[in-house]
Design a protein around this motif. Structure first.
Motif, PDB file in Angstrom:
ATOM      1  N   VAL A  58       0.867  -1.176   0.000  1.00  0.00           N
ATOM      2  CA  VAL A  58       0.000   0.000   0.000  1.00  0.00           C
ATOM      3  C   VAL A  58       0.907   1.230   0.000  1.00  0.00           C
ATOM      4  CG1 VAL A  58      -1.780   1.278   1.261  1.00  0.00           C
ATOM      5  CG2 VAL A  58      -1.811  -1.225   1.245  1.00  0.00           C
ATOM      6  N   LEU A  59       0.670   2.150  -0.945  1.00  0.00           N
ATOM      7  CA  LEU A  59       1.531   3.324  -1.097  1.00  0.00           C
ATOM      8  C   LEU A  59       0.810   4.603  -0.684  1.00  0.00           C
ATOM      9  CD1 LEU A  59       3.136   2.416  -4.529  1.00  0.00           C
ATOM     10  CD2 LEU A  59       4.134   2.138  -2.256  1.00  0.00           C
ATOM     11  N   TYR A  60       1.605   5.549  -0.173  1.00  0.00           N
ATOM     12  CA  TYR A  60       1.059   6.791   0.367  1.00  0.00           C
ATOM     13  C   TYR A  60       1.780   8.014  -0.196  1.00  0.00           C
ATOM     14  CZ  TYR A  60      -1.073   3.673   3.766  1.00  0.00           C
ATOM     15  OH  TYR A  60      -1.802   2.677   4.357  1.00  0.00           O
ATOM     16  N   THR A  61       1.060   9.137  -0.171  1.00  0.00           N
ATOM     17  CA  THR A  61       1.611  10.452  -0.484  1.00  0.00           C
ATOM     18  C   THR A  61       1.477  11.299   0.774  1.00  0.00           C
ATOM     19  OG1 THR A  61       1.019  10.383  -2.833  1.00  0.00           O
ATOM     20  CG2 THR A  61       1.269  12.563  -1.848  1.00  0.00           C
ATOM     21  N   LEU A  62       2.581  11.952   1.165  1.00  0.00           N
ATOM     22  CA  LEU A  62       2.572  12.851   2.313  1.00  0.00           C
ATOM     23  C   LEU A  62       2.774  14.276   1.819  1.00  0.00           C
ATOM     24  CD1 LEU A  62       2.667  13.078   5.518  1.00  0.00           C
ATOM     25  CD2 LEU A  62       5.130  13.356   5.172  1.00  0.00           C
ATOM     26  N   MET A  63       1.953  15.198   2.345  1.00  0.00           N
ATOM     27  CA  MET A  63       2.090  16.612   1.994  1.00  0.00           C
ATOM     28  C   MET A  63       2.113  17.447   3.266  1.00  0.00           C
ATOM     29  SD  MET A  63      -0.463  16.918  -1.277  1.00  0.00           S
ATOM     30  CE  MET A  63      -1.845  17.186  -0.237  1.00  0.00           C
ATOM     31  N   LEU A  64       2.813  18.579   3.179  1.00  0.00           N
ATOM     32  CA  LEU A  64       2.789  19.581   4.238  1.00  0.00           C
ATOM     33  C   LEU A  64       2.315  20.871   3.592  1.00  0.00           C
ATOM     34  CD1 LEU A  64       3.417  20.730   7.075  1.00  0.00           C
ATOM     35  CD2 LEU A  64       5.786  21.065   6.300  1.00  0.00           C
ATOM     36  N   VAL A  65       1.184  21.404   4.076  1.00  0.00           N
ATOM     37  CA  VAL A  65       0.619  22.633   3.511  1.00  0.00           C
ATOM     38  C   VAL A  65       0.365  23.664   4.602  1.00  0.00           C
ATOM     39  CG1 VAL A  65      -0.469  21.466   1.542  1.00  0.00           C
ATOM     40  CG2 VAL A  65      -1.779  21.810   3.642  1.00  0.00           C
ATOM     41  N   ASP A  66       0.403  24.928   4.174  1.00  0.00           N
ATOM     42  CA  ASP A  66       0.104  26.052   5.064  1.00  0.00           C
ATOM     43  C   ASP A  66      -1.146  26.741   4.529  1.00  0.00           C
ATOM     44  OD1 ASP A  66      -0.100  28.434   6.447  1.00  0.00           O
ATOM     45  OD2 ASP A  66       1.962  29.078   6.080  1.00  0.00           O
ATOM     46  N   PRO A  67      -2.303  26.532   5.176  1.00  0.00           N
ATOM     47  CA  PRO A  67      -3.531  27.178   4.715  1.00  0.00           C
ATOM     48  C   PRO A  67      -3.627  28.653   5.131  1.00  0.00           C
ATOM     49  CG  PRO A  67      -4.000  25.852   6.646  1.00  0.00           C
ATOM     50  CD  PRO A  67      -2.542  25.633   6.312  1.00  0.00           C
ATOM     51  N   ASP A  68      -2.622  29.154   5.843  1.00  0.00           N
ATOM     52  CA  ASP A  68      -2.665  30.518   6.363  1.00  0.00           C
ATOM     53  C   ASP A  68      -1.644  31.448   5.704  1.00  0.00           C
ATOM     54  OD1 ASP A  68      -4.696  29.863   8.270  1.00  0.00           O
ATOM     55  OD2 ASP A  68      -3.157  28.864   9.447  1.00  0.00           O
ATOM     56  N   ALA A  69      -1.142  31.081   4.532  1.00  0.00           N
ATOM     57  CA  ALA A  69      -0.132  31.904   3.851  1.00  0.00           C
ATOM     58  C   ALA A  69      -0.810  33.002   3.029  1.00  0.00           C
ATOM     59  CB  ALA A  69       0.725  31.024   2.934  1.00  0.00           C
ATOM     60  N   PRO A  70      -0.258  34.194   3.009  1.00  0.00           N
ATOM     61  CA  PRO A  70       0.913  34.664   3.760  1.00  0.00           C
ATOM     62  C   PRO A  70       0.590  35.088   5.190  1.00  0.00           C
ATOM     63  CG  PRO A  70       0.135  36.431   2.366  1.00  0.00           C
ATOM     64  CD  PRO A  70      -0.745  35.240   2.092  1.00  0.00           C
ATOM     65  N   SER A  71      -0.704  35.320   5.506  1.00  0.00           N
ATOM     66  CA  SER A  71      -1.080  35.629   6.886  1.00  0.00           C
ATOM     67  C   SER A  71      -2.473  35.057   7.146  1.00  0.00           C
ATOM     68  CB  SER A  71      -1.072  37.136   7.143  1.00  0.00           C
ATOM     69  OG  SER A  71      -2.194  37.746   6.553  1.00  0.00           O
ATOM     70  N   PRO A  72      -2.726  34.647   8.397  1.00  0.00           N
ATOM     71  CA  PRO A  72      -4.031  34.056   8.716  1.00  0.00           C
ATOM     72  C   PRO A  72      -5.211  34.978   8.412  1.00  0.00           C
ATOM     73  CG  PRO A  72      -2.472  33.641  10.482  1.00  0.00           C
ATOM     74  CD  PRO A  72      -1.808  34.606   9.539  1.00  0.00           C
ATOM     75  N   SER A  73      -5.011  36.290   8.535  1.00  0.00           N
ATOM     76  CA  SER A  73      -6.122  37.202   8.270  1.00  0.00           C
ATOM     77  C   SER A  73      -6.358  37.420   6.773  1.00  0.00           C
ATOM     78  CB  SER A  73      -5.892  38.542   8.970  1.00  0.00           C
ATOM     79  OG  SER A  73      -4.637  39.075   8.613  1.00  0.00           O
TER      80      SER A  73
END
Length: 175
Positions: A58-73
């Motif tokens: 079983v194969l997997y894909t791992l991702m790291l994302v920032d949903p708050d770029a460039p600022s949370p507001s």
């Protein structure tokens, strides 16, 4: 309440899901727990990632994302893709996969950013390809495009070195 729901990772980044495999992530022997606070100096190098399960086929894909770029507001670059590794066999870690998007350390300039790790189960080897850009990435659309199913997810909070304070959320009724 599920910490991914409380932090709006579910809905902002992912649809509701049920974890199907254990995912352990650590920076310098510090485990990433949902909502942990990690400064940019602690996340300079890619983390150690161990994927559970009982089947190396079983194969997997791992991702790291920032949903708050460039600022949370004003998350106008939502989501920013910091890292992507594909073809990771179950029961192993990212070192056994193929890095499609090189790890770029999180360096938030303003506010507290949720850094979201998502582990997807792939259909098979070589079925996932790198996106064209890191900014304005969509985990949901990417998963749809490549028929990926969420297997696990977690997140940590990251802010500039001098920053202090916790993440605050508006009550549901004010949105």
């Amino acid at each position: 309440v599920d910490p991914l729901v409380a932090a709006h990772v579910i809905y902002d980044v992912l649809d509701p899901f049920t974890s199907t495999v254990p995912l352990t992530i650590g920076y310098n022997n510090r485990l990433v727990r949902p909502g942990a606070e990690l400064k940019p100096s602690a996340v300079v190098s890619q983390p150690r990632v161990d994927i559970g399960g009982n089947d190396m086929r079983v194969l997997y894909t791992l991702m790291l994302v920032d949903p708050d770029a460039p600022s949370p507001s004003h998350p106008s670059l939502r989501e920013y893709l910091h890292w992507m590794v594909t073809n990771i066999p179950g029961t192993t870690g990212v070192n056994f996969g193929q890095e499609l998007v090189i790890y770029e350390r999180p360096e938030p300039r303003s506010g507290i950013h949720r850094m979201v790790f998502v582990l997807f189960q792939q259909l098979g080897r070589g079925t996932v390809f790198a996106p064209d850009m890191r900014q304005n990435f969509s985990s949901r659309n990417f998963a749809r495009q490549y028929h990926l199913n969420i297997a696990a997810a977690t997140y940590f909070n990251c802010q500039r070195e001098g920053g202090s304070g916790g993440r605050r959320f508006r009550p549901e009724s004010s949105q």
